[in-house]
Design an enzyme around this catalytic site. Structure first.
Site, PDB file in Angstrom:
ATOM      1  N   GLU A  12       0.796  -1.183   0.106  1.00  0.00           N
ATOM      2  CA  GLU A  12      -0.101   0.066  -0.013  1.00  0.00           C
ATOM      3  C   GLU A  12       0.749   1.321   0.154  1.00  0.00           C
ATOM      4  O   GLU A  12       0.522   2.168  -0.435  1.00  0.00           O
ATOM      5  CB  GLU A  12      -0.811   0.024   1.304  1.00  0.00           C
ATOM      6  CG  GLU A  12      -1.895  -1.026   1.184  1.00  0.00           C
ATOM      7  CD  GLU A  12      -2.460  -1.189   2.838  1.00  0.00           C
ATOM      8  OE1 GLU A  12      -3.670  -1.636   3.002  1.00  0.00           O
ATOM      9  OE2 GLU A  12      -1.867  -0.819   3.734  1.00  0.00           O
ATOM     10  N   GLY A  78     -12.271  -4.943   5.860  1.00  0.00           N
ATOM     11  CA  GLY A  78     -13.358  -5.929   5.832  1.00  0.00           C
ATOM     12  C   GLY A  78     -14.701  -4.911   5.841  1.00  0.00           C
ATOM     13  O   GLY A  78     -14.714  -3.980   6.785  1.00  0.00           O
ATOM     14  N   MET A 193      -7.537  -2.813  11.725  1.00  0.00           N
ATOM     15  CA  MET A 193      -6.875  -3.298  12.722  1.00  0.00           C
ATOM     16  C   MET A 193      -5.839  -2.172  13.200  1.00  0.00           C
ATOM     17  O   MET A 193      -5.063  -2.214  14.326  1.00  0.00           O
ATOM     18  CB  MET A 193      -5.915  -4.460  12.311  1.00  0.00           C
ATOM     19  CG  MET A 193      -6.429  -5.759  12.043  1.00  0.00           C
ATOM     20  SD  MET A 193      -5.625  -7.011  11.572  1.00  0.00           S
ATOM     21  CE  MET A 193      -4.644  -7.637  13.097  1.00  0.00           C
ATOM     22  N   GLU A 194      -5.910  -0.842  12.858  1.00  0.00           N
ATOM     23  CA  GLU A 194      -5.252   0.037  13.081  1.00  0.00           C
ATOM     24  C   GLU A 194      -5.927   1.467  13.386  1.00  0.00           C
ATOM     25  O   GLU A 194      -5.521   2.346  14.235  1.00  0.00           O
ATOM     26  CB  GLU A 194      -4.145   0.322  12.149  1.00  0.00           C
ATOM     27  CG  GLU A 194      -3.097  -0.775  11.899  1.00  0.00           C
ATOM     28  CD  GLU A 194      -3.975  -1.673  10.582  1.00  0.00           C
ATOM     29  OE1 GLU A 194      -4.699  -1.218  10.037  1.00  0.00           O
ATOM     30  OE2 GLU A 194      -3.204  -2.858  10.679  1.00  0.00           O
ATOM     31  N   ASP A 217     -12.355  -6.945   1.538  1.00  0.00           N
ATOM     32  CA  ASP A 217     -13.080  -8.415   1.706  1.00  0.00           C
ATOM     33  C   ASP A 217     -14.412  -8.128   2.479  1.00  0.00           C
ATOM     34  O   ASP A 217     -14.597  -7.051   3.085  1.00  0.00           O
ATOM     35  CB  ASP A 217     -12.362  -9.212   2.462  1.00  0.00           C
ATOM     36  CG  ASP A 217     -11.733  -8.545   3.750  1.00  0.00           C
ATOM     37  OD1 ASP A 217     -12.465  -8.924   4.875  1.00  0.00           O
ATOM     38  OD2 ASP A 217     -10.741  -7.955   4.052  1.00  0.00           O
TER      39      ASP A 217
HETATM   40  N1  SAH Z   1      -2.707 -11.878   5.030  1.00  0.00           N
HETATM   41  C1  SAH Z   1      -2.229 -10.805   5.340  1.00  0.00           C
HETATM   42  C2  SAH Z   1      -2.754 -10.247   6.516  1.00  0.00           C
HETATM   43  C3  SAH Z   1      -3.223  -8.772   6.639  1.00  0.00           C
HETATM   44  S1  SAH Z   1      -3.906  -8.414   8.299  1.00  0.00           S
HETATM   45  C4  SAH Z   1      -0.754 -10.750   5.517  1.00  0.00           C
HETATM   46  O1  SAH Z   1      -0.462 -12.078   5.422  1.00  0.00           O
HETATM   47  O2  SAH Z   1      -0.062  -9.604   5.466  1.00  0.00           O
HETATM   48  C5  SAH Z   1      -5.152  -7.284   7.370  1.00  0.00           C
HETATM   49  C6  SAH Z   1      -4.637  -5.858   7.468  1.00  0.00           C
HETATM   50  O3  SAH Z   1      -5.717  -5.276   6.260  1.00  0.00           O
HETATM   51  C7  SAH Z   1      -4.600  -4.884   8.419  1.00  0.00           C
HETATM   52  O4  SAH Z   1      -3.928  -3.838   8.095  1.00  0.00           O
HETATM   53  C8  SAH Z   1      -6.123  -4.687   8.539  1.00  0.00           C
HETATM   54  O5  SAH Z   1      -6.201  -3.320   9.028  1.00  0.00           O
HETATM   55  C9  SAH Z   1      -6.794  -4.803   7.322  1.00  0.00           C
HETATM   56  N2  SAH Z   1      -7.847  -5.517   7.006  1.00  0.00           N
HETATM   57  C10 SAH Z   1      -8.478  -6.120   5.756  1.00  0.00           C
HETATM   58  N3  SAH Z   1      -9.599  -6.793   6.132  1.00  0.00           N
HETATM   59  C11 SAH Z   1      -9.831  -6.949   7.397  1.00  0.00           C
HETATM   60  C12 SAH Z   1     -10.581  -7.689   8.225  1.00  0.00           C
HETATM   61  N4  SAH Z   1     -11.510  -8.419   7.416  1.00  0.00           N
HETATM   62  N5  SAH Z   1     -10.460  -7.797   9.442  1.00  0.00           N
HETATM   63  C13 SAH Z   1      -9.421  -7.108  10.056  1.00  0.00           C
HETATM   64  N6  SAH Z   1      -8.382  -6.380   9.460  1.00  0.00           N
HETATM   65  C14 SAH Z   1      -8.600  -6.313   8.070  1.00  0.00           C
END
Ligand code: SAH
Length: 264
Positions: A12, A78, A193-194, A217
């Site tokens: 990003e 999400g 998450m932030e 998602d």
């Molecule tokens: N599979 C990824 C995990 C990323 S965690 C990896 O391996 O790097 C998810 C990131 O996208 C976080 O920064 C969060 O803020 C955001 N995010 C997107 N969809 C989310 C969801 N369903 N729940 C929580 N955070 C989500």
């Protein structure tokens, strides 16, 4: 103004750092801070990594060490409601830490000893941001997201939503969990998450901020499916072009000092 721009994932952030003029890389707290000019705005770009503590540490450092006057968080999230679709954009009107629960000592979601559950972003900056998001969808979307990717993710007519963003140290990928959060948090538009951690830091340090997220998602069992593909081919473009439009607008029409906009 000096704008701090936080991204959670490397993909990003990459385009923004590339677009900086003469960036200087400074390392602090195991993070790389890119200081320079971004579309004529004095900016500091940084990768927070994932989660509330990482985001809080990053926001604090941006303010205390790099002297930013405003913070922008761009990322993915999400969907927090069934009406919100993958590819839509959400701009926070309010943020809450959905995993904060010191009940029965304090009401659920309240950050203990602050009396607050919800934290508000700066209205002026958020308004500029949703303006930039609308302009992106109208003017840049078809040119910047290939037809293959639009079809792969079913992106037909993406929209911009304003509302509540909930953050927690959990990747939500469970239909029951997202439905429960939606029920407990009226006006929920997205989970991530932030954002709400940055919001608390900015509230405590009195720094105006805004949060924008591309919906990657539906926070259900399929949430991780094609997640990185979306980040790379869709969300990175959203972040780049929306930030570009925001910066250009900030140069043309600087923000009003906060006291004048307080009543907005
Ligand atoms: N599979 C990824 C995990 C990323 S965690 C990896 O391996 O790097 C998810 C990131 O996208 C976080 O920064 C969060 O803020 C955001 N995010 C997107 N969809 C989310 C969801 N369903 N729940 C929580 N955070 C989500």
């Amino acid at each position: 103004m000096r704008l701090g721009i936080i991204s959670a994932l490397h993909e990003e952030q990459a385009g923004l750092v590339e677009a900086m003029e003469g960036p200087a890389k400074l390392i602090h707290g195991k993070r790389e801070f890119w200081v320079g000019r971004l579309w004529e705005i004095d900016a500091v770009c940084v990768l927070s990594r994932i989660g509330k503590v990482a985001a809080a540490m990053t926001a604090t450092t941006l303010v205390e060490k790099f002297g930013v006057t405003h913070i922008l968080f761009t990322g993915v999230a999400g969907a927090g409601d069934k009406t919100i679709r993958v590819g839509d954009i959400v701009v926070a009107e309010s943020l809450v830490q959905h995993d904060m629960d010191a009940s029965p000592l304090f009401p659920r979601f309240e950050v203990p000893l602050t009396g607050q559950t919800h934290f508000q972003p700066d209205q002026q900056l958020s308004l500029r941001l949703s303006g930039a998001a609308h302009a992106f969808l109208e003017c840049d979307f078809l040119d910047t997201i290939s037809e293959t990717e639009r079809q792969a993710f079913g992106l037909t007519q993406p929209r911009v939503h304003r509302g509540l963003i909930a953050s927690g140290d959990q990747f939500v990928n469970d239909r029951l969990r997202i439905d429960a959060l939606n029920g407990a948090l009226p006006g929920l538009v997205a989970v991530e998450m932030e954002g709400a951690a940055v919001a608390q830091v900015c509230h405590e340090l009195d720094v105006p901020f805004a949060v924008i997220r591309a919906v990657s998602d539906n926070a259900n069992e399929n949430a991780a499916h094609d997640f990185m593909r979306f980040v790379k081919s869709v969300a990175a473009q959203y972040a780049f072009h929306i930030t570009r439009r925001l910066c250009r607008h900030l140069v043309e029409a600087p923000l009003q000092p906060r006291s004048e906009s307080a009543g907005m």
